[in-house]
Design a protein around this motif. Structure first.
Motif, PDB file in Angstrom:
ATOM      1  N   ASN A 298       0.829  -1.201   0.000  1.00  0.00           N
ATOM      2  CA  ASN A 298       0.000   0.000   0.000  1.00  0.00           C
ATOM      3  C   ASN A 298       0.867   1.257   0.000  1.00  0.00           C
ATOM      4  O   ASN A 298       2.078   1.210   0.184  1.00  0.00           O
ATOM      5  N   THR A 299       0.208   2.394  -0.207  1.00  0.00           N
ATOM      6  CA  THR A 299       0.958   3.644  -0.365  1.00  0.00           C
ATOM      7  C   THR A 299       1.635   4.080   0.919  1.00  0.00           C
ATOM      8  O   THR A 299       2.708   4.696   0.864  1.00  0.00           O
ATOM      9  N   MET A 300       1.046   3.769   2.080  1.00  0.00           N
ATOM     10  CA  MET A 300       1.676   4.161   3.343  1.00  0.00           C
ATOM     11  C   MET A 300       2.999   3.436   3.563  1.00  0.00           C
ATOM     12  O   MET A 300       3.986   4.041   3.987  1.00  0.00           O
ATOM     13  N   ARG A 301       3.013   2.159   3.274  1.00  0.00           N
ATOM     14  CA  ARG A 301       4.252   1.398   3.452  1.00  0.00           C
ATOM     15  C   ARG A 301       5.310   1.808   2.437  1.00  0.00           C
ATOM     16  O   ARG A 301       6.496   1.901   2.767  1.00  0.00           O
ATOM     17  N   MET A 302       4.863   2.065   1.217  1.00  0.00           N
ATOM     18  CA  MET A 302       5.816   2.488   0.203  1.00  0.00           C
ATOM     19  C   MET A 302       6.383   3.871   0.548  1.00  0.00           C
ATOM     20  O   MET A 302       7.589   4.112   0.406  1.00  0.00           O
ATOM     21  N   GLU A 303       5.525   4.762   1.027  1.00  0.00           N
ATOM     22  CA  GLU A 303       5.999   6.083   1.433  1.00  0.00           C
ATOM     23  C   GLU A 303       6.974   5.980   2.603  1.00  0.00           C
ATOM     24  O   GLU A 303       7.997   6.673   2.636  1.00  0.00           O
ATOM     25  N   ALA A 304       6.683   5.097   3.544  1.00  0.00           N
ATOM     26  CA  ALA A 304       7.580   4.917   4.691  1.00  0.00           C
ATOM     27  C   ALA A 304       8.933   4.367   4.244  1.00  0.00           C
ATOM     28  O   ALA A 304       9.986   4.830   4.704  1.00  0.00           O
ATOM     29  N   PHE A 305       8.912   3.389   3.354  1.00  0.00           N
ATOM     30  CA  PHE A 305      10.159   2.819   2.850  1.00  0.00           C
ATOM     31  C   PHE A 305      10.974   3.865   2.091  1.00  0.00           C
ATOM     32  O   PHE A 305      12.198   3.978   2.274  1.00  0.00           O
ATOM     33  N   LEU A 306      10.301   4.653   1.253  1.00  0.00           N
ATOM     34  CA  LEU A 306      11.005   5.675   0.489  1.00  0.00           C
ATOM     35  C   LEU A 306      11.540   6.787   1.392  1.00  0.00           C
ATOM     36  O   LEU A 306      12.634   7.302   1.169  1.00  0.00           O
ATOM     37  N   ARG A 307      10.776   7.159   2.415  1.00  0.00           N
ATOM     38  CA  ARG A 307      11.267   8.171   3.363  1.00  0.00           C
ATOM     39  C   ARG A 307      12.519   7.674   4.083  1.00  0.00           C
ATOM     40  O   ARG A 307      13.459   8.435   4.296  1.00  0.00           O
ATOM     41  N   PHE A 308      12.520   6.411   4.465  1.00  0.00           N
ATOM     42  CA  PHE A 308      13.692   5.845   5.120  1.00  0.00           C
ATOM     43  C   PHE A 308      14.893   5.848   4.169  1.00  0.00           C
ATOM     44  O   PHE A 308      16.009   6.194   4.573  1.00  0.00           O
ATOM     45  N   CYS A 309      14.667   5.491   2.907  1.00  0.00           N
ATOM     46  CA  CYS A 309      15.759   5.497   1.923  1.00  0.00           C
ATOM     47  C   CYS A 309      16.277   6.915   1.678  1.00  0.00           C
ATOM     48  O   CYS A 309      17.490   7.124   1.565  1.00  0.00           O
TER      49      CYS A 309
ATOM     50  N   LEU B 150       8.418   8.930  11.829  1.00  0.00           N
ATOM     51  CA  LEU B 150       7.997   8.635  13.200  1.00  0.00           C
ATOM     52  C   LEU B 150       6.578   9.119  13.462  1.00  0.00           C
ATOM     53  O   LEU B 150       5.770   8.398  14.063  1.00  0.00           O
ATOM     54  N   ILE B 151       6.243  10.315  13.011  1.00  0.00           N
ATOM     55  CA  ILE B 151       4.891  10.850  13.214  1.00  0.00           C
ATOM     56  C   ILE B 151       3.853   9.994  12.506  1.00  0.00           C
ATOM     57  O   ILE B 151       2.815   9.653  13.081  1.00  0.00           O
ATOM     58  N   LYS B 152       4.121   9.625  11.268  1.00  0.00           N
ATOM     59  CA  LYS B 152       3.151   8.792  10.527  1.00  0.00           C
ATOM     60  C   LYS B 152       3.011   7.411  11.153  1.00  0.00           C
ATOM     61  O   LYS B 152       1.928   6.849  11.177  1.00  0.00           O
ATOM     62  N   TYR B 153       4.119   6.874  11.668  1.00  0.00           N
ATOM     63  CA  TYR B 153       4.046   5.574  12.326  1.00  0.00           C
ATOM     64  C   TYR B 153       3.194   5.663  13.597  1.00  0.00           C
ATOM     65  O   TYR B 153       2.356   4.803  13.848  1.00  0.00           O
ATOM     66  N   LEU B 154       3.427   6.700  14.399  1.00  0.00           N
ATOM     67  CA  LEU B 154       2.650   6.854  15.636  1.00  0.00           C
ATOM     68  C   LEU B 154       1.174   7.097  15.345  1.00  0.00           C
ATOM     69  O   LEU B 154       0.306   6.551  16.045  1.00  0.00           O
TER      70      LEU B 154
ATOM     71  N   GLN C 221      -1.708   4.543  16.542  1.00  0.00           N
ATOM     72  CA  GLN C 221      -2.674   5.043  17.509  1.00  0.00           C
ATOM     73  C   GLN C 221      -4.085   5.079  16.934  1.00  0.00           C
ATOM     74  O   GLN C 221      -5.047   4.734  17.600  1.00  0.00           O
ATOM     75  N   TYR C 222      -4.189   5.488  15.722  1.00  0.00           N
ATOM     76  CA  TYR C 222      -5.508   5.642  15.102  1.00  0.00           C
ATOM     77  C   TYR C 222      -5.677   4.684  13.938  1.00  0.00           C
ATOM     78  O   TYR C 222      -6.084   5.076  12.859  1.00  0.00           O
TER      79      TYR C 222
END
Length: 180
Positions: free
Chosen positions: A2-13, A69-73, A77-78
């Motif tokens: 999904n887009t959230m996981r892809m965005e998280a992976f790309l942000r980490f890279c 970190l903010i998106k993960y939290l 949480q929600y």
């Protein structure tokens, strides 16, 4: 994926590439003997654009880690709630800051690339000498750092577009800026 996981992976890279670029530039130095008894050390402080690029890369990498970190939290949480209601302003803020960071690191890397080009080729009309024939390892490492930073710029453009997609998919296609 999904887009959230892809965005998280790309942000980490992006964060990893920007911090790698900053470390390569910051810790790079080379001493070369100009004359028999005179030596000169090339560091990132010799060119102002490299000095600025180090801090901008650190700031952009830190921003991406904080956003991750903010998106993960928020996701943990929600998890049951969607991001349409009261989080609309946070999503808009994220899109705007993502685009600003992408443009900022693109501009800083382009300025550094221009300065590095002058260091490699010199400028005869302005009486600037070639520096990379005396400091080859230093220039090679700066080139590698610029390559890492430009890959991060491309990935940041993809992150920015994914962030915009995740914001605008909540809006109705029939009415202007009205939520579904």
């Amino acid at each position: 994926m999904n887009t959230m996981r892809m965005e998280a992976f790309l942000r980490f890279c992006v964060a990893l590439l920007l911090l790698t670029s900053a470390c390569l530039i910051r810790f790079d130095s080379q001493t070369s003997f100009i004359f028999v008894s005179y030596s000169r050390t090339a560091t990132f402080k010799d060119m102002n654009v490299l000095f600025v690029l180090v801090f901008l890369d650190i700031a952009a990498g830190g921003y991406n880690l904080i956003q991750l970190l903010i998106k993960y939290l928020l996701y943990k949480q929600y998890q049951k709630l969607d991001m349409r209601g009261s989080y609309k302003h946070l999503a808009w803020f994220s899109v705007l800051i993502d685009q600003a960071v992408a443009y900022m690191i693109f501009a800083a890397n382009s300025a550094c690339l221009l300065a590095a080009t002058y260091a490699v080729t010199g400028e005869h009309h302005l009486f600037w000498l070639k520096l990379c024939n005396k400091f080859t390892r230093f220039c090679t490492q700066i080139g590698g750092a610029l390559l890492c930073a430009y890959v991060a710029v491309l990935l940041m453009a993809v992150v920015s577009s994914l962030s915009a997609y995740s914001l605008f998919r909540h809006y109705s296609p029939k009415a202007f800026l009205v939520l579904k």
